[in-house]
Design a protein around this motif. Structure first.
Motif, PDB file in Angstrom:
ATOM      1  N   SER A   1      78.156  17.242  37.310  1.00  0.00           N
ATOM      2  CA  SER A   1      77.764  16.596  38.555  1.00  0.00           C
ATOM      3  C   SER A   1      78.901  15.696  39.016  1.00  0.00           C
ATOM      4  O   SER A   1      79.753  15.297  38.209  1.00  0.00           O
ATOM      5  N   VAL A   2      78.897  15.334  40.304  1.00  0.00           N
ATOM      6  CA  VAL A   2      79.822  14.291  40.731  1.00  0.00           C
ATOM      7  C   VAL A   2      79.505  12.974  40.014  1.00  0.00           C
ATOM      8  O   VAL A   2      80.343  12.083  39.938  1.00  0.00           O
TER       9      VAL A   2
ATOM     10  N   THR B   1      81.892  11.667  37.236  1.00  0.00           N
ATOM     11  CA  THR B   1      83.169  10.998  37.524  1.00  0.00           C
ATOM     12  C   THR B   1      82.971   9.653  38.211  1.00  0.00           C
ATOM     13  O   THR B   1      83.947   8.983  38.535  1.00  0.00           O
TER      14      THR B   1
ATOM     15  N   LEU C   1      81.140  20.601  39.361  1.00  0.00           N
ATOM     16  CA  LEU C   1      80.642  19.254  39.636  1.00  0.00           C
ATOM     17  C   LEU C   1      80.032  19.201  41.037  1.00  0.00           C
ATOM     18  O   LEU C   1      80.710  18.880  42.010  1.00  0.00           O
TER      19      LEU C   1
ATOM     20  N   GLY D   1      77.705  17.893  44.234  1.00  0.00           N
ATOM     21  CA  GLY D   1      77.106  16.701  44.802  1.00  0.00           C
ATOM     22  C   GLY D   1      75.633  16.959  45.082  1.00  0.00           C
ATOM     23  O   GLY D   1      74.964  17.651  44.308  1.00  0.00           O
TER      24      GLY D   1
ATOM     25  N   VAL E   1      84.904  20.636  42.203  1.00  0.00           N
ATOM     26  CA  VAL E   1      83.994  19.653  42.795  1.00  0.00           C
ATOM     27  C   VAL E   1      83.555  20.167  44.157  1.00  0.00           C
ATOM     28  O   VAL E   1      84.390  20.561  44.976  1.00  0.00           O
TER      29      VAL E   1
ATOM     30  N   LYS F   1      80.763  19.232  47.405  1.00  0.00           N
ATOM     31  CA  LYS F   1      79.815  18.268  47.959  1.00  0.00           C
ATOM     32  C   LYS F   1      79.420  18.701  49.364  1.00  0.00           C
ATOM     33  O   LYS F   1      80.152  19.441  50.022  1.00  0.00           O
TER      34      LYS F   1
ATOM     35  N   SER G   1      80.693  10.058  47.831  1.00  0.00           N
ATOM     36  CA  SER G   1      80.515   9.725  46.421  1.00  0.00           C
ATOM     37  C   SER G   1      79.025   9.808  46.118  1.00  0.00           C
ATOM     38  O   SER G   1      78.216   9.977  47.035  1.00  0.00           O
TER      39      SER G   1
END
Length: 244
Positions: free
Chosen positions: A132-133, A136, A174, A176, A229, A231, A237
């Motif tokens: 997942s985000v 990080t 990863l 979002g 990543v 999203k 974020s």
């Protein structure tokens, strides 16, 4: 490689796992799916001409029984996991933390450790771990989940060095915000509260994530996509999103 490749997908009864199983099958893989909700799991397996086996990654005996039924493995998608609760550390529910670490961290450890010999023996193995985000970054009230995802990510990334030079690849995905039953589970079945997580923006879908996973595992064998990543456009974020 010649012949049909076998892919294992955990947490495959819904969401990202189910979408990944469908798209891997469409890409020509023989797919074996594992999860606790057998009714949903069997429906997906029937749909893709795959195999459904019961699996609870928080239970070592269940993982052993599952992996003992796998004759060969080319791709392992560690997707099982999730979050429970959303509260500050000062009022943390230890049972929630314990489950999140068991499901996300130890579940990934158990599955990967059990299938590594078969993945390497395949001559072109690939381990994909969906973190997942949150692996990080951190956000208020989410430390149980973010700490588990940080640990899961560290476990996965360590494998890359430990098996360097062997015929196996490692990719971390990863995502979002993805609209699945993730938030419903996190909030104990409160669908109304879960829906508010995605209000005012267009989140990712399970298919969006599945497409990226399939892309990673269908690259030439000398190509290793270490981390991807993804999203929604409206998310910067874990804690910062733009809502209309």
């Amino acid at each position: 490689m010649n012949g049909v490749r076998t892919a294992i997908v955990t947490g495959a009864s819904a969401g990202i796992g189910a979408a990944t199983a469908r798209q891997l099958a469409a890409a020509g893989f023989r797919v074996i799916v594992g999860a606790r909700r057998l009714d949903r799991l069997k429906a997906i397996a029937d749909e893709i001409d795959g195999l459904a086996l019961p699996l609870d990654v928080t239970d070592g005996d269940s993982v052993t029984a599952f992996c003992d039924q796998i004759p060969a493995c080319h791709v392992l998608v560690n997707n099982a996991g999730g979050a429970l609760g959303l509260e500050p550390i000062a009022s943390a529910d230890e049972s929630h933390w314990r489950w999140m670490w068991e499901a996300n961290v130890l579940g990934t450890l158990r599955m990967t450790k059990s299938l590594l010999p078969k993945l390497i023996a395949s001559g072109d193995g690939h381990v994909v771990t969906v973190t997942s985000v949150a692996a990080t970054d951190t956000y208020d009230n989410g430390a149980g989940y973010t700490s588990a995802k940080h640990a899961q990510s560290a476990l996965h990334r360590t494998l890359r060095g430990e098996h360097l030079g062997q015929p196996i690849r490692f990719t971390e995905i990863l995502p979002g915000l993805v609209e699945t039953d993730f938030s419903v589970t996190r909030f104990g079945g409160d669908a109304e509260r879960a829906a508010k997580v995605y209000e005012g923006l267009t989140p990712l879908t399970a298919d969006d994530v599945a497409e990226v996973i399939v892309f990673a595992v269908t690259r030439p064998s000398h190509v290793n996509l270490d981390q991807i990543v993804l999203k929604p456009r409206a998310q910067y974020s874990p804690a910062r999103v733009h809502r209309e």
